[in-house]
Design a protein around this motif. Sequence first.
Motif, PDB file in Angstrom:
ATOM      1  N   ARG A 255       0.820  -1.218   0.000  1.00 18.91           N
ATOM      2  CA  ARG A 255       0.000   0.000   0.000  1.00 18.91           C
ATOM      3  C   ARG A 255       0.847   1.257   0.000  1.00 18.91           C
ATOM      4  NH1 ARG A 255      -3.171  -2.472   4.263  1.00 18.91           N
ATOM      5  NH2 ARG A 255      -2.169  -0.998   5.716  1.00 18.91           N
ATOM      6  N   GLY A 256       2.111   1.138   0.368  1.00 22.44           N
ATOM      7  CA  GLY A 256       2.988   2.297   0.415  1.00 22.44           C
ATOM      8  C   GLY A 256       2.962   3.038   1.729  1.00 22.44           C
ATOM      9  N   THR A 257       2.308   2.478   2.756  1.00 24.85           N
ATOM     10  CA  THR A 257       2.305   3.135   4.066  1.00 24.85           C
ATOM     11  C   THR A 257       3.574   2.808   4.855  1.00 24.85           C
ATOM     12  OG1 THR A 257       1.030   1.295   5.009  1.00 24.85           O
ATOM     13  CG2 THR A 257      -0.209   3.198   4.188  1.00 24.85           C
ATOM     14  N   LEU A 258       4.323   1.829   4.401  1.00 27.32           N
ATOM     15  CA  LEU A 258       5.668   1.558   4.871  1.00 27.32           C
ATOM     16  C   LEU A 258       6.572   1.404   3.655  1.00 27.32           C
ATOM     17  CD1 LEU A 258       5.326  -1.061   7.777  1.00 27.32           C
ATOM     18  CD2 LEU A 258       5.949   1.350   7.986  1.00 27.32           C
ATOM     19  N   VAL A 259       7.853   1.729   3.832  1.00 30.12           N
ATOM     20  CA  VAL A 259       8.815   1.640   2.738  1.00 30.12           C
ATOM     21  C   VAL A 259      10.026   0.846   3.225  1.00 30.12           C
ATOM     22  CG1 VAL A 259      10.343   2.927   1.193  1.00 30.12           C
ATOM     23  CG2 VAL A 259       8.071   3.840   1.761  1.00 30.12           C
ATOM     24  N   ALA A 260      10.482  -0.087   2.398  1.00 30.62           N
ATOM     25  CA  ALA A 260      11.718  -0.822   2.714  1.00 30.62           C
ATOM     26  C   ALA A 260      12.906   0.095   2.473  1.00 30.62           C
ATOM     27  CB  ALA A 260      11.814  -2.075   1.855  1.00 30.62           C
ATOM     28  N   LEU A 261      13.723   0.293   3.500  1.00 28.08           N
ATOM     29  CA  LEU A 261      14.871   1.191   3.391  1.00 28.08           C
ATOM     30  C   LEU A 261      16.053   0.538   2.691  1.00 28.08           C
ATOM     31  CD1 LEU A 261      14.830   2.726   6.999  1.00 28.08           C
ATOM     32  CD2 LEU A 261      13.861   3.691   4.891  1.00 28.08           C
ATOM     33  N   HIS A 262      16.074  -0.779   2.687  1.00 27.27           N
ATOM     34  CA  HIS A 262      17.224  -1.492   2.145  1.00 27.27           C
ATOM     35  C   HIS A 262      16.739  -2.856   1.666  1.00 27.27           C
ATOM     36  CE1 HIS A 262      21.387  -2.355   1.483  1.00 27.27           C
ATOM     37  NE2 HIS A 262      21.512  -3.237   2.455  1.00 27.27           N
ATOM     38  N   GLU A 263      17.208  -3.288   0.507  1.00 27.07           N
ATOM     39  CA  GLU A 263      16.820  -4.595  -0.035  1.00 27.07           C
ATOM     40  C   GLU A 263      18.084  -5.395  -0.327  1.00 27.07           C
ATOM     41  OE1 GLU A 263      13.967  -5.863  -0.117  1.00 27.07           O
ATOM     42  OE2 GLU A 263      12.420  -4.350  -0.397  1.00 27.07           O
ATOM     43  N   PRO A 264      18.673  -6.010   0.683  1.00 28.28           N
ATOM     44  CA  PRO A 264      19.924  -6.755   0.467  1.00 28.28           C
ATOM     45  C   PRO A 264      19.688  -8.014  -0.356  1.00 28.28           C
ATOM     46  CG  PRO A 264      19.099  -7.135   2.678  1.00 28.28           C
ATOM     47  CD  PRO A 264      18.217  -6.072   2.082  1.00 28.28           C
ATOM     48  N   ASP A 265      20.719  -8.453  -1.049  1.00 29.26           N
ATOM     49  CA  ASP A 265      20.612  -9.684  -1.840  1.00 29.26           C
ATOM     50  C   ASP A 265      20.399 -10.900  -0.940  1.00 29.26           C
ATOM     51  OD1 ASP A 265      21.006  -8.263  -4.174  1.00 29.26           O
ATOM     52  OD2 ASP A 265      23.190  -8.529  -4.126  1.00 29.26           O
ATOM     53  N   ASP A 266      20.936 -10.831   0.276  1.00 31.77           N
ATOM     54  CA  ASP A 266      20.829 -11.958   1.207  1.00 31.77           C
ATOM     55  C   ASP A 266      20.214 -11.461   2.514  1.00 31.77           C
ATOM     56  OD1 ASP A 266      21.131 -14.383   2.539  1.00 31.77           O
ATOM     57  OD2 ASP A 266      23.203 -13.936   3.139  1.00 31.77           O
ATOM     58  N   PRO A 267      18.899 -11.296   2.561  1.00 26.77           N
ATOM     59  CA  PRO A 267      18.274 -10.805   3.793  1.00 26.77           C
ATOM     60  C   PRO A 267      18.315 -11.859   4.885  1.00 26.77           C
ATOM     61  CG  PRO A 267      16.594 -11.487   2.227  1.00 26.77           C
ATOM     62  CD  PRO A 267      17.907 -11.588   1.507  1.00 26.77           C
ATOM     63  N   PRO A 268      18.307 -11.437   6.138  1.00 27.96           N
ATOM     64  CA  PRO A 268      18.270 -12.421   7.231  1.00 27.96           C
ATOM     65  C   PRO A 268      16.947 -13.160   7.250  1.00 27.96           C
ATOM     66  CG  PRO A 268      18.103 -10.191   8.083  1.00 27.96           C
ATOM     67  CD  PRO A 268      18.388 -10.055   6.629  1.00 27.96           C
ATOM     68  N   ILE A 269      17.017 -14.449   7.473  1.00 18.71           N
ATOM     69  CA  ILE A 269      15.825 -15.300   7.488  1.00 18.71           C
ATOM     70  C   ILE A 269      15.859 -16.163   8.734  1.00 18.71           C
ATOM     71  CG2 ILE A 269      14.720 -17.295   6.362  1.00 18.71           C
ATOM     72  CD1 ILE A 269      15.496 -16.084   3.685  1.00 18.71           C
ATOM     73  N   ASN A 270      14.716 -16.305   9.368  1.00 11.03           N
ATOM     74  CA  ASN A 270      14.600 -17.171  10.533  1.00 11.03           C
ATOM     75  C   ASN A 270      13.537 -18.229  10.262  1.00 11.03           C
ATOM     76  OD1 ASN A 270      15.233 -17.710  13.444  1.00 11.03           O
ATOM     77  ND2 ASN A 270      13.024 -17.419  13.611  1.00 11.03           N
ATOM     78  N   THR A 271      13.852 -19.482  10.559  1.00  6.08           N
ATOM     79  CA  THR A 271      12.912 -20.577  10.362  1.00  6.08           C
ATOM     80  C   THR A 271      12.097 -20.798  11.626  1.00  6.08           C
ATOM     81  OG1 THR A 271      14.367 -21.664   8.773  1.00  6.08           O
ATOM     82  CG2 THR A 271      12.653 -23.024   9.789  1.00  6.08           C
ATOM     83  N   GLY A 272      10.778 -20.803  11.466  1.00  6.25           N
ATOM     84  CA  GLY A 272       9.886 -21.130  12.564  1.00  6.25           C
ATOM     85  C   GLY A 272       9.529 -22.606  12.532  1.00  6.25           C
ATOM     86  N   PHE A 273       9.267 -23.175  13.705  1.00  8.48           N
ATOM     87  CA  PHE A 273       8.979 -24.603  13.821  1.00  8.48           C
ATOM     88  C   PHE A 273       7.643 -24.815  14.527  1.00  8.48           C
ATOM     89  CE2 PHE A 273      13.513 -24.214  13.428  1.00  8.48           C
ATOM     90  CZ  PHE A 273      13.875 -25.276  12.603  1.00  8.48           C
ATOM     91  N   LEU A 274       6.971 -25.887  14.136  1.00 16.59           N
ATOM     92  CA  LEU A 274       5.760 -26.309  14.827  1.00 16.59           C
ATOM     93  C   LEU A 274       6.142 -27.494  15.708  1.00 16.59           C
ATOM     94  CD1 LEU A 274       2.749 -25.818  15.190  1.00 16.59           C
ATOM     95  CD2 LEU A 274       2.325 -27.410  13.312  1.00 16.59           C
ATOM     96  N   VAL A 275       5.963 -27.327  17.022  1.00 16.24           N
ATOM     97  CA  VAL A 275       6.407 -28.315  17.999  1.00 16.24           C
ATOM     98  C   VAL A 275       5.173 -28.927  18.666  1.00 16.24           C
ATOM     99  CG1 VAL A 275       7.942 -28.737  19.953  1.00 16.24           C
ATOM    100  CG2 VAL A 275       8.393 -26.810  18.415  1.00 16.24           C
ATOM    101  N   GLN A 276       5.151 -30.247  18.734  1.00 16.06           N
ATOM    102  CA  GLN A 276       4.010 -30.954  19.327  1.00 16.06           C
ATOM    103  C   GLN A 276       4.418 -31.649  20.610  1.00 16.06           C
ATOM    104  OE1 GLN A 276       1.415 -33.135  16.673  1.00 16.06           O
ATOM    105  NE2 GLN A 276       1.069 -34.755  18.174  1.00 16.06           N
ATOM    106  N   ARG A 277       3.562 -31.555  21.603  1.00 17.18           N
ATOM    107  CA  ARG A 277       3.797 -32.243  22.871  1.00 17.18           C
ATOM    108  C   ARG A 277       3.650 -33.741  22.699  1.00 17.18           C
ATOM    109  NH1 ARG A 277       0.209 -34.177  26.394  1.00 17.18           N
ATOM    110  NH2 ARG A 277      -1.525 -33.013  25.489  1.00 17.18           N
TER     111      ARG A 277
END
Length: 300
Positions: A255-277
Motif C-alpha cells: 500500500r505504500g504506508t511503509l517503505v523498505a529502506l534497504h533490499e539486500p541480496d541476502d536478507p536475514p531469514i529465521n525458520t519457525g517450527f511447529l512443535v508438538q507435545r
Amino acid sequence: MTDQLDLNQLRTFLAVYRSGSFTGAAQLLGLSQPTVTTQMRALERQTGRELFARGPRGVVPTAVAEELAARIATPLDELAAVAGPDPGAGRRRAPVHLAGPAELLCTRALPALAPLVADGVRLRVTPGLTDPLLDELRAGRHDLVVATARPRGRALTAVPLMDEEFVLVAAPARAGALKERLAVEGPAALHSVPLVSYAEDLPIARRYWRHVFGRRLSCPAAVTVPDLRGVLAAVEAGAGFTVLPRYLCLEHLDRGTLVALHEPDDPPINTGFLVQRPGAGDNPDVGRVREALLRAARGW
C-alpha cells in the motif's frame, strides 16, 4: 531389569519422561506431585537403577530411562488409543491448546484455523515467547507451539513451519532521505533516527545489523512495544524505523504506508517450527490443527 513392572508406574514414568518434570507429569495425569514422586521411587527400587537426575528446569532422564522409554512408549500409546474415550460417542471434544508469537497467531494461524473451528474444533490460544512456551509445553500446558527456534533435546518433535524474512522499514515521510543517506553512509545514517523495537535487547534489529551490515547495532531503542503489531503501527505513524518480518508488513509495503529502506541480496531469514507435545496425538483434533497449519504455511 525385571519385566514385571507396574503398568500405572510405567504410565507415570512416561509422563515424567515426556514432560520433563514431576509437576508436569502430575498435571498431565491428574495426580498429585507426591503421588508421582512415590511411584517413581518405587519404580527405581524395582528396577534397581536411577531413572531421573535433577536438572535446572526439572528432571533429566538417565540412559536407563531413555532405554525404558524407547521400549514402552509405542505400546502404551497404542493401549491409550484403544482404551481412550471415543470422541464421537456424544462426548464434548477436548480443546487444542496452541501457543506461539502473538503476531503470527493472530495474523496467520487463526485465520487458517477458522474452518476447523466452524467444524467443531475447540481452540485455546496462548501468546508468548518461545523459551517459556516450550517449557510450558514440556509441562503439559500446550499441545502445539509455534517456536522461533528448534527446541533442544530429543523429547520434542519439531517440523519446519515457515521462513521469516526480515526487512528494514520506515514510514514514507522518513524513507526518502533515509534511503539516500543509507546508500552513502551505511547504517550510521540511522543512528540519529528513533528505533522502535519489541524488546530492550533489540533481538531482531541486532540480527539484521550483524547479517546485513556486518557490525554491531549500537543505538538504543526509542520505543519498545512487546507486540510487533504495535511496533508496526508506531513506525507507520512516523515514530522512527524498525526491522519486521516481511509477512507482517507485506500489505503495508504494497500500500505504500511503509517503505523498505534497504533490499539486500541476502536478507536475514529465521525458520519457525511447529512443535508438538508428546502424547498430544491422543486428541485427534491436535492432528487436524497441525496439518492445517502446515498446509497454510506453504502460502505464508
